[in-house]
Write a protein that holds these residues in place. Structure first.
Motif, PDB file in Angstrom:
ATOM      1  N   THR A   1     -25.075  -3.864   3.493  1.00  0.00           N
ATOM      2  CA  THR A   1     -23.969  -4.360   4.320  1.00  0.00           C
ATOM      3  C   THR A   1     -24.497  -5.081   5.565  1.00  0.00           C
TER       4      THR A   1
ATOM      5  N   LEU B   1     -25.442  -8.448   4.345  1.00  0.00           N
ATOM      6  CA  LEU B   1     -24.223  -9.169   3.986  1.00  0.00           C
ATOM      7  C   LEU B   1     -23.502  -9.703   5.224  1.00  0.00           C
TER       8      LEU B   1
ATOM      9  N   TRP C   1     -20.729 -12.441   6.012  1.00  0.00           N
ATOM     10  CA  TRP C   1     -19.416 -11.817   6.214  1.00  0.00           C
ATOM     11  C   TRP C   1     -19.464 -11.008   7.505  1.00  0.00           C
TER      12      TRP C   1
ATOM     13  N   ALA D   1     -19.107  -7.025   8.072  1.00  0.00           N
ATOM     14  CA  ALA D   1     -19.321  -6.270   6.832  1.00  0.00           C
ATOM     15  C   ALA D   1     -20.078  -4.977   7.080  1.00  0.00           C
TER      16      ALA D   1
ATOM     17  N   LEU E   1     -30.530 -10.929   0.734  1.00  0.00           N
ATOM     18  CA  LEU E   1     -29.440 -10.174   0.112  1.00  0.00           C
ATOM     19  C   LEU E   1     -29.795  -9.793  -1.323  1.00  0.00           C
TER      20      LEU E   1
END
Length: 431
Positions: free
Chosen positions: A108, A111, A115, A118, A280
């Motif tokens: 996360t 990410l 985002w 996130a 990622l």
């Protein structure tokens, strides 16, 4: 024909090991090392590489003897008996679960580049939970499917890494390496604190030995794979940290995604996206590796009667579905309990519950079973295992009492569980 004969080959073993190590740690922790000890963090990585390689050599010798799933648990049982093996086995499984939880939280964080948010609040909790469940389902689908996805993930991470290192070295500024220490002075204990935290980035090589039964010719391939993987990983880590420092300088200390930020300086926004995607993919790959090896530790314990036998059951797809489901259930609450850095530190400390017994098992088994067949033997007698043990003890002393309790508390919890399982197995045999 038994479908379980589908095995992981030598190249896939190397990819598994590379995936199990290179991931969230080196991408998300360099800023912490820079904050603690500045550009001297390069020497911290060299120190951790030395320690990791000495421990890995011990795993290589043990992995060249034993072909069963379980890794450190199997080695400890042969060297020190059932009680010590139970302690190490339970801790090894707990370590696997903690490590996977840490990696899932790291997902996360990575990410969040694409985002924003996130890695915060309820969004993070939902993403982490869904991610762990999805990987559990993927693992249940079988070894071949997991292997294919894992290999794709590894290739996907290698390309951006090569680009980052190969181009980034030409944009490094020598002035960014001075002063070598924050504010030009050494703060007592900072080297040890940085070494303990960054050591997390080197952990995971033991997963190569945990799933030995799913590999082709494990007695030959496991030692070779461990050594090759550790050399590659050490070189990559030093280069990543050097480029990050050389490009970002003091800014590195306060950047939670330093590799992505550094790449934006010399590759532009398009290059940043490429490298961030690579990070990622890398973290997804290490999560896949963790989701594969962790349940198989539980299977090894169940097969030896140290956990209920039902945990060792395989389904029609020849995957340990009960162990996978159990591992997913245990991993989720741990992942939701803390930040990436907190979990990384606890994970690093807990690893020594399996590293120390494995290192000690090398000289003990050489004495107890000198005639046993070994496909690899560490040179220089017991010197390297002893060095590994002494340095490991030193690095453990760099942590606080509370951190040690969180990291190694499972050893105390496992004591009553050992006697519970012993009584359970006795009733089962008398039934």
């Amino acid at each position: 024909m038994n479908a379980r004969k589908s095995k992981i080959g030598f190249l896939s073993i190397i990819l598994l090991g590379f995936n199990a190590i290179v991931g969230s740690g080196i991408f998300l922790l360099p800023n912490q090392a820079m904050k603690l000890i500045g550009p001297t963090s390069l020497f911290v990585i060299l120190f951790d590489a030395f320690l990791a390689i000495t421990i890995a050599l011990c795993f290589a010798e043990m992995g060249g003897i034993f072909k069963k799933n379980g890794g450190p648990y199997v080695y400890t049982r042969e060297a020190f008996g059932s009680f010590a093996a139970f302690e190490v086995g339970i801790m090894t499984y707990a370590i696997c679960v903690i490590a996977w939880a840490t990696m899932a939280v790291g997902f996360t964080t990575a990410l969040s580049v694409f985002w924003p948010g996130a890695d915060k609040g309820i969004t993070k909790d939902i993403l982490v939970t869904a991610f762990i469940i999805a990987l559990g389902i993927l693992n249940i689908l079988g070894v071949n499917f997991t292997k294919i996805i894992m290999n794709i993930a590894t290739v996907g991470k290698i390309v951006p890494l090569v680009i980052f290192i190969a181009i980034g070295v030409f944009f490094m500024k020598i002035n960014n390496f001075t002063p070598m220490l924050p504010h030009g002075t050494y703060i007592s204990g900072s080297f040890g604190a940085a070494a303990l935290l960054i050591f997390f980035a080197f952990t995971g090589f033991e997963s190569i030995a945990l799933a030995a039964e799913d590999m082709e010719n494990p007695s030959k391939n496991i030692p070779r794979a461990i050594i090759i993987v550790m050399i590659l990983v050490s070189a990559v880590y030093i280069l990543i940290q050097a480029v990050s420092i050389g490009v970002l300088g003091s800014e590195l200390a306060n950047d939670v995604t330093p590799v992505a930020t550094a790449s934006s300086r010399f590759l532009g926004s398009g290059g940043e996206i490429l490298v961030s995607l690579g990070i990622l993919v890398s973290i997804i790959g290490i999560n896949i590796a963790s989701s594969f090896s962790s349940p198989r530790m539980a299977v090894a314990l169940a097969n030896d009667g140290l956990l209920p036998k039902v945990i060792g059951k395989y389904n029609k797809l020849n995957t340990p579905y009960v162990a996978i489901i159990l591992t997913v259930i245990l991993t989720i609450p741990i992942a939701l309990s803390g930040s990436f850095t907190e979990l990384a530190l606890i994970s690093a400390i807990s690893r020594f519950a399996q590293y120390l017994p494995t290192c000690l098992a090398v000289p003990v088994l050489r004495w107890k079973k000198p005639g046993i067949k070994r496909s690899f033997k560490i040179p220089f007698g017991p010197v390297i295992p002893i060095i590994a043990v002494l340095v490991s003890i030193w690095i453990l002393f760099q942590s606080s009492t509370q951190e040690i309790i969180w990291g190694l508390g499972g050893l105390i919890i496992a004591i009553p569980l050992y006697f519970i399982m012993k009584a359970y197995n006795k009733r089962q045999s008398n039934a």
